[in-house]
Write a protein that holds these residues in place. Structure first.
Motif: not given
Length: 71
Positions: A3-11, A38-41, A43-47, A57-64
């Protein structure tokens, strides 16, 4: 735990929508991007802890660049 992983994935999905939405105010992007990572990491940690394999599932995001005119 499932349930926690499902919540994290939805988030994660919701955060991705907000981060990549062009209408999201620039002032909110830093906090949303940080939380997305944080959420990606988490999920990755728990999986990984459960022995699940799959793509990261980690995502790198660049600032404009900062645009004074947009504020």
């Amino acid at each position: 735990m499932d349930e926690y992983l499902t919540l994290l994935r939805r988030t994660l999905k919701r955060l991705e929508q907000a981060v990549f939405d062009l209408d999201t105010p620039p002032r909110d992007l830093a906090a949303l991007s940080r939380r997305l990572l944080e959420v990606s990491r988490e999920i990755e940690r728990l999986e990984g802890k459960d022995g699940a394999s799959g793509p990261s599932v980690a995502v790198e995001v660049e600032d404009d660049g900062f645009d004074e005119e947009a504020v």
